[in-house]
Design an enzyme around this catalytic site. Structure first.
Site: not given
Length: 656
Positions: A287, A420, A556
């Site tokens: 992150e 992902d 997204e």
């Protein structure tokens, strides 16, 4: 009986009175005697207290002097190396155009008084922030010097070819091969050649709506959470994750792209004066890399300001202990103050997506600084994952052990959370490196075939294509909203010469992601959707469980809409994005400033605000919406830039 005692001898006495005031001749000796007498009249406790205070003040002064001396040496020692390592002719997008006037509910003055911010260039920038002790004394002088430097720079000719900041295209740069040591970092890239493009028109109406949304979000952050990680808009407060101004850094390049010149200047000054990485705090490697390191690198590329590269290198160095594991697979967390890295408390595993989605940033940091270790550490992870067993036609498990370097929790495959961006970064590393690394392309193409073979299904009654999950041979019709990155990634690959059926699949999945929003009463997608595999009367394709119906302002869907519109030119993708923006404004906008994630996308009357505005709403969601509504393919061209998984654009390198 006894003789009388002799009389006592006669003694004369002289009485001397010492005046406490100064003598007529101003004698210093008398003053010293008076002070000494005063000192002797004090009790032992009083004298000890005074001596302790004096010793404490002397120690503080000594420590302050050492701190100031160290800070003053650091930039001077860095500057020469930085000038050698930084590309001399790196194209810089010109400064943002002047934004429209602030809205009526404009931001309130932040902790640091806003200063006038004119366009600035690297030669005239103050790189080192004033130290805390002397900042107040030098603030006025610093402002005058900054204003003079800015004014002088505006009158100068740009050092390089000037292109519209909204339409700059950067030719790929030489760079897949790193220099053997820092001293040999190229002083100028060989093939940076910006093409001069037409100047972009003013923002259109839809782009202005995005700017308005961003300003509203920024006003809330500025009033209630300035310098903190995230805004809590409902309670008008803030929350901390790393304590590093996460929202501010994540938003730097969005501010620049949207033309918010004043706000960018304020944010830049905070980075210069307040951002400190020397603190005892654990950060998540993934992150913090995609948000902080990626945000600083992108801000450097867009603005040309060396401050951001300096901060990026400092932060990159502090993340490196995470790679010190027996397997070279990094730990998930690292303390940027102490340099101690560790896995989560509940496991020794890291997630595959996290360790394989930091490569774009570390590779670019090495290219800019000439320091090999960043790229070497990140690419070693890629090499090891490439050779691992346990994959299923290119699909990877979700976890990897930091001690053995092997996959764990075998047999579970998803394109959602924890896996992902592994697939996204296979393609984007290949593009970033000038399409030279055949292993990356091989892994990506194999994975796409694995997706089609094992995870792709169609729903009922509308035959929507969706990507589910596979657990030990059993298929689940569950699709995270996170998976909606995939249509954009497939379209990007097709644009760069991969099979045409990738684009066909991208279109189908884009329709599905749009329906995940449209079939909800608020027009916003849930975090997780389940698809009907069997036709049932009165049932929609998309079903939502109570625990999954929240929306976190994720990007997204609009990310993939941007790619599909940019690469097909079809206006329907812009219209879909416009619908989503209107839904954000209707159900997530907080009147006092900011936007809030919501708990129930199926209840338009009471969507239940969760009182949190994620940094990626400003860093990704609004940025992609702004780019989506542009009709100019040269606004951050996909032939010149590759976006990291936090939407921070980084330049594509040229082939060797």
């Amino acid at each position: 009986m006894y003789p009388p005692a002799p009389p006592a001898p006669h003694r004369d006495f002289i009485s001397v009175t010492l005046s406490l005031g100064q003598s007529d001749d101003g004698s210093k000796t008398q003053r010293r005697r008076s002070c000494w007498r005063k000192w002797k009249q004090l009790s032992r406790l009083q004298r000890n207290v005074i001596l302790f205070i004096l010793a404490f003040l002397m120690l503080c002064g000594l420590l302050s002097y050492i701190s100031v001396a160290d800070q003053s040496k650091a930039p001077s020692g860095r500057s020469a190396g930085e000038q050698r390592a930084r590309p001399a002719n790196l194209p810089i997008l010109p400064a943002p155009q002047k934004a429209d006037a602030d809205p009526g509910d404009g931001p309130v003055r932040p902790p640091q008084k806003p200063q006038r911010h004119a366009r600035r260039g690297p030669p005239n920038l103050q790189i080192r922030a004033p130290d805390k002790d002397s900042q107040g004394r030098r603030q006025d002088g610093s402002r005058r010097r900054e204003a003079a430097a800015d004014e002088a720079h505006q009158q100068q000719n740009p050092p390089r070819t000037v292109v519209s900041w909204r339409g700059s295209v950067i030719e790929p740069e030489q760079g897949t091969e790193l220099p053997s040591r820092r001293a040999e970092a190229p002083s100028r890239p060989s093939s940076w050649g910006p093409r001069i493009l037409k100047h972009m028109a003013s923002p259109n109406e839809r782009q202005k709506a995005v700017i308005d949304a961003f300003r509203h979000a920024w006003a809330g952050y500025r009033k209630f959470a300035w310098g903190h990680d995230e805004l809590k808009p409902v309670s008008r407060s803030f929350s901390e994750w790393f304590g590093l101004g996460l929202t501010l850094i994540d938003s730097l390049d969005t501010l620049w792209i949207l033309g918010l010149k004043k706000e960018f200047g304020e944010a830049r000054r905070w980075v210069s004066r307040k951002l400190q990485f020397q603190k005892d705090v654990d950060v998540n490697l993934f992150e913090s890399t995609i948000r902080i390191l990626g945000g600083l690198l992108s801000a450097y590329h867009l603005s040309g300001d060396p401050l951001f590269l300096q901060r990026a290198e400092d932060f990159g160095n502090r993340l490196m202990p995470a790679f010190q594991t027996p397997s070279k697979i990094p730990y998930s967390d690292v303390n940027i103050g102490t340099g101690v890295a560790h896995p989560p408390w509940w496991t020794s595993d890291s997630t595959v997506a996290e360790v394989t989605s930091i490569q774009l940033e570390f590779r670019e940091l090495s290219r800019l600084t000439g320091v090999r270790k960043f790229q070497e550490a990140a690419e070693e992870v890629t090499r090891r994952v490439h050779s691992l067993s346990g994959k299923k036609d290119g699909l990877v498990p979700m976890f990897i052990n930091t001690h053995s370097g092997l996959f764990t929790h075998m047999g579970v495959f998803t394109l959602g959370a924890r896996a992902d961006s592994y697939y996204e970064y296979l393609l984007k590393q290949w593009i970033q490196g000038g399409k030279q690394d055949a292993r990356l392309l091989e892994d990506y193409l194999e994975a796409v075939e694995g997706i089609k073979r094992h995870l792709l299904r169609r729903s009922e009654p509308s035959k929507l294509a969706f990507v589910g999950e596979l657990a030990h041979g059993r298929f689940s019709a569950k699709m995270d909203h996170l998976v909606c990155f995939l249509p954009g990634t497939l379209a990007l690959g097709a644009h760069h010469g991969l099979p045409a059926d990738h684009m066909a699949l991208a279109r189908e999945l884009m329709d599905t992601c749009y329906q995940m929003n449209r079939q909800m009463e608020t027009g916003l997608s849930p975090e997780i959707a389940h698809f009907n595999l069997h036709a049932q009367e009165g049932q929609k394709d998309v079903q939502v469980k109570p625990a999954d119906r929240h929306n976190l302002l994720r990007p997204e869907t609009v990310e993939s809409l941007f790619y599909l519109h940019r690469l097909t030119g079809e206006r329907k993708y812009q219209d879909w994005g416009w619908e989503i923006l209107q839904s954000f404004n209707t159900y997530t906008r907080v009147a006092s400033g900011g936007y809030s994630s919501i708990s129930n996308v199926q209840d338009p009357r009471n969507p239940q605000p969760r009182d949190k505005m994620e940094s990626f709403f400003l860093g990704e969601t609004l940025k992609y919406l702004y780019l989506l509504f542009s009709d100019d393919p040269d606004l951050l061209s996909l032939d010149a830039y590759v976006f990291n998984t936090e939407a921070h654009p980084l330049p594509i390198w040229a082939p060797v």
